[in-house]
Design an enzyme around this catalytic site. Structure first.
Site, PDB file in Angstrom:
ATOM      1  N   ARG A  27       0.631  -5.942  26.026  1.00 53.18           N
ATOM      2  CA  ARG A  27       0.300  -7.071  25.161  1.00 53.18           C
ATOM      3  C   ARG A  27       0.474  -6.726  23.677  1.00 53.18           C
ATOM      4  O   ARG A  27       0.510  -7.618  22.844  1.00 53.18           O
ATOM      5  CB  ARG A  27      -1.142  -7.510  25.414  1.00 53.18           C
ATOM      6  CG  ARG A  27      -1.373  -8.035  26.805  1.00 53.18           C
ATOM      7  CD  ARG A  27      -2.850  -8.119  27.121  1.00 53.18           C
ATOM      8  NE  ARG A  27      -3.534  -9.151  26.374  1.00 53.18           N
ATOM      9  CZ  ARG A  27      -3.681 -10.399  26.774  1.00 53.18           C
ATOM     10  NH1 ARG A  27      -3.182 -10.780  27.926  1.00 53.18           N
ATOM     11  NH2 ARG A  27      -4.323 -11.273  26.047  1.00 53.18           N
ATOM     12  N   GLU A 483      18.973 -15.950  19.972  1.00 44.87           N
ATOM     13  CA  GLU A 483      18.178 -15.092  20.849  1.00 44.87           C
ATOM     14  C   GLU A 483      18.673 -13.643  20.780  1.00 44.87           C
ATOM     15  O   GLU A 483      17.873 -12.700  20.749  1.00 44.87           O
ATOM     16  CB  GLU A 483      18.248 -15.644  22.289  1.00 44.87           C
ATOM     17  CG  GLU A 483      17.556 -14.817  23.353  1.00 44.87           C
ATOM     18  CD  GLU A 483      16.076 -14.570  23.113  1.00 44.87           C
ATOM     19  OE1 GLU A 483      15.483 -15.190  22.212  1.00 44.87           O
ATOM     20  OE2 GLU A 483      15.519 -13.722  23.821  1.00 44.87           O
ATOM     21  N   LYS A 487      16.409 -10.459  19.643  1.00 47.16           N
ATOM     22  CA  LYS A 487      16.233  -9.248  20.466  1.00 47.16           C
ATOM     23  C   LYS A 487      16.534  -8.005  19.645  1.00 47.16           C
ATOM     24  O   LYS A 487      15.785  -7.038  19.670  1.00 47.16           O
ATOM     25  CB  LYS A 487      17.155  -9.256  21.699  1.00 47.16           C
ATOM     26  CG  LYS A 487      16.824 -10.214  22.816  1.00 47.16           C
ATOM     27  CD  LYS A 487      15.580  -9.864  23.587  1.00 47.16           C
ATOM     28  CE  LYS A 487      14.351 -10.476  22.979  1.00 47.16           C
ATOM     29  NZ  LYS A 487      13.890 -11.749  23.468  1.00 47.16           N
ATOM     30  N   LYS A 606       2.523  -9.148  22.981  1.00 44.99           N
ATOM     31  CA  LYS A 606       3.188  -9.875  24.054  1.00 44.99           C
ATOM     32  C   LYS A 606       2.714 -11.315  24.137  1.00 44.99           C
ATOM     33  O   LYS A 606       3.495 -12.239  24.178  1.00 44.99           O
ATOM     34  CB  LYS A 606       2.949  -9.138  25.377  1.00 44.99           C
ATOM     35  CG  LYS A 606       3.599  -9.807  26.583  1.00 44.99           C
ATOM     36  CD  LYS A 606       5.111  -9.683  26.529  1.00 44.99           C
ATOM     37  CE  LYS A 606       5.799 -10.405  27.662  1.00 44.99           C
ATOM     38  NZ  LYS A 606       7.227 -10.609  27.353  1.00 44.99           N
TER      39      LYS A 606
END
Ligand code: F6R
Length: 611
Positions: A27, A483, A487, A606
């Site tokens: 997380r 995206e 990343k 997360k």
């Protein structure tokens, strides 16, 4: 985001709590702590800045043990990451508390408590809660009443676990705006931020609802509403096994999750397709009738999930002829959107607990949308429970902070939505049989693309020393470029931006030189020639191009400064999913070569359960 684990048992809980924290590491956190009521009834606490492993070594060295305790991973919001600010927080040596969320009125409470004689040992918004509970107990309330009395003073979001020295036979907990589950054992019971933390000890869970207060003893669990009236909550059996969240042979969870995509996509489509049509009942009871009434779509999400929404806009407008707006949830929730007639509200979220997305859904429910649909990966999440219609992605637990399989399964789910919306009005330029065939091709297509892992790793070497990178795409591949750049930036810390390729000459072209690698996604579609012309603009200015292109595309211009990696042919609708994979692998390999913390990148969490 902060993680909570706690429990009451007959046996020593030290290792169970530490293992629970390890399972919550994904997380995101900066410090960790644990408190146990010792056999001699004293509260003993240990906290460490940094990793759970450092805490594990410290609690072992200090010999902490006990069968009632709380543990926590902290992701700093108020007060720097430090041992002093780490949870659990104590009031004197009496009460201990862990908290996930944000207390918005903590300044006001802090001033009042300071005036009443409390001293503070941290800069957190949390410490006021534990002092408030201790004050209530001083006034003669027991721990449960003291917790309930305190909740009335708090504004904000919380999941809380509390224990006290005077009552070594119970643990109390509460939830409002941040997730909390109860794990049911035999003669032992637990709390945690999510089920994954408790899978080694139980598969049976109660999911606390908004405003619930819970009391755990060795003999049982009682759940109350905010007024302390007993309420019944169903028991869920988790289908996850303890090793569903193990890394296995993979070096990182992110790599494992990238390679799980063919299976995750197949699972997401399973039971939702017949030989040649979609099964709309997968969206829930009355879905066919509700979706048939839809005349417009509003999508709301954050981060990677927002990129899935942007891709869907191209599909919904092109193939259904319906107006579709997409907005980040943190903006949507604070403006007054104009709601079109018969508009469907769609929220997209991996976790289903993202605070902004959840708040946007709650706001939307007041605004007259025809229905709300959640596309989500966690069946027990608040987003799923509060939406009219639900389409679960079956990606399985995603542990790497950078979202991968959650994204591609969201895209597959959005293609199912496209088919469902098209059912009553007919798809434009594509029929349902064709859509189903393209969806069915996905797992195999993704398997073949993942075999390009080695050439992509080799390509990653060109990025290691770079400070910046640019990603380009056109049409429904533009959100995929966005995206890809997200990343790269989040796990390698290289500054990356994405543009629709046609926008280059309106400004970003000024950035192009040999130190600015430019990544482009080039499937064989109607915009290919336009894209090729844009790539020439880059090349003419000395830019270094890295192009992921359909194997059938002839890029004869390859040579100095122009690297092309051929991908197996993908049909038009599924190309955004197929072209996501090489961008994930590229970001992954750059991060590994740079030696960053791939699964837990700095400063990130997360599941973003605070605003
Ligand atoms: C990026 C990433 C985040 C999430 C965002 C929303 O890799 O994972 O941008 O997509 O925080 O999270 P969910 O989808 O859980 O609502």
């Amino acid at each position: 985001m902060c993680g909570i684990v706690g429990g009451i048992a007959q046996r020593d809980l030290r290792e169970i709590l530490i293992e629970g924290l390890r399972r919550l590491e994904y997380r995101g956190y900066d410090s960790a702590g644990l408190v146990l009521i010792q056999p001699d009834q004293r509260l003993q606490r240990c906290r460490r800045l940094g990793k759970v492993q450092a805490l594990a070594e410290a609690v072992a060295a200090e010999g902490l043990s006990g069968s009632l305790g709380l543990a926590h991973t902290r992701w700093a919001t108020h007060g720097a990451p430090s041992e002093q600010n780490a949870h659990p927080h104590l009031s004197g040596d009496q009460v201990a508390l862990v908290h996930n969320g944000i207390i918005e009125n903590y300044q006001e409470l802090r001033s009042a408590q300071r005036a009443a004689g409390h001293s503070f040992s941290s800069e957190t918004d949390t410490e006021v809660i534990v002092h408030a509970i201790a004050d209530q107990m001083d006034q003669g309330h027991d721990l449960l009443q003291a917790l309930q009395g305190t909740l009335g003073q708090l504004k904000g979001a919380y999941a809380l676990g509390v224990i006290c020295q005077a009552e070594p036979e119970r643990l109390v907990a509460a939830r409002h705006g941040s997730p909390l589950v109860i794990g049911l054992g035999f003669g032992e019971h637990f709390i945690a931020s999510d089920m994954a933390a408790l899978l080694p000890v139980t598969q049976r869970f109660i999911i606390l609802e908004e405003g619930d207060i819970a009391e755990l003893s060795r003999d049982g669990v009682k759940v109350y509403d905010a007024e302390l009236r007993p309420v019944e909550r169903p028991v869920h059996e988790s289908r996850l096994s303890a090793d569903a969240v193990e890394r296995g042979e993979y070096r990182h969870f992110m790599l494992k999750e990238i390679h799980e995509q063919p299976r995750a996509l197949a699972d997401t489509l399973e039971g939702r397709l017949s030989a040649d049509c979609l099964l709309i009942s997968a969206f829930g009871y009355a879905a066919e009738e509700l979706l048939g009434r839809v005349r417009a779509v509003q999508i709301v999400a954050c981060g990677t999930s927002y990129h899935a929404g942007l891709t869907a806009r191209y599909w919904i407008e092109r193939y259904c002829g319906l107006p579709c707006s997409v907005e980040v949830a943190s903006e949507f929730r604070y403006r007054q959107p104009v709601v079109l007639a018969d508009c469907l509200f769609v929220s997209i979220s991996q976790s289903g607990e993202t605070a902004d997305t959840l708040a946007a859904l709650r706001q939307a429910k007041q605004l007259g949308y025809v229905a709300s649909l959640a596309i989500c990966n966690v069946a027990e999440s608040a987003l799923v429970r509060e939406s009219d219609l639900v389409l679960l992605t079956h990606a399985g637990p995603e542990i790497g902070v950078a979202s991968t399989k959650a994204f591609t399964t969201q895209l597959a789910a959005l293609l199912l939505l496209l088919g469902a919306l098209g059912r009553s009005r007919g798809l434009i330029g594509c029929d349902e049989i064709e859509l189903v065939a393209q969806l069915r091709s996905l797992p195999g297509l993704c398997e073949r693309i993942l075999q390009l892992d080695e050439p992509i790793r080799a390509l990653a070497e060109a990025f290691v020393d770079k400070q910046h990178a640019l990603f380009l795409g056109r049409g429904s591949l533009y959100p995929i470029a966005l995206e890809g750049s997200l990343k790269l930036k989040e796990i390698s810390y290289i500054h990356a931006e994405a543009y629709p390729a046609g926008e280059l000459k309106h400004g970003p072209l000024a950035l192009i030189d040999e130190d600015m690698p430019v990544v482009a996604v080039a499937p064989n579609n109607a915009l290919l020639d336009k894209l090729k012309a844009n790539l020439e603009e880059v090349r003419a200015r000395g830019g270094q191009l890295y192009v992921f292109a359909d194997e059938a595309v002839c890029l004869s211009e390859t040579g100095e400064g122009y690297t092309v990696l051929a991908l197996p042919h993908s049909a038009q609708l599924v190309a955004p999913i197929a072209y996501t994979l090489p961008l994930q692998l590229l970001a992954y390999h750059v991060a590994v070569l740079k030696g960053t913390d791939v699964d837990q990148p700095r400063n990130l969490a997360k599941s973003v359960t605070v605003e």
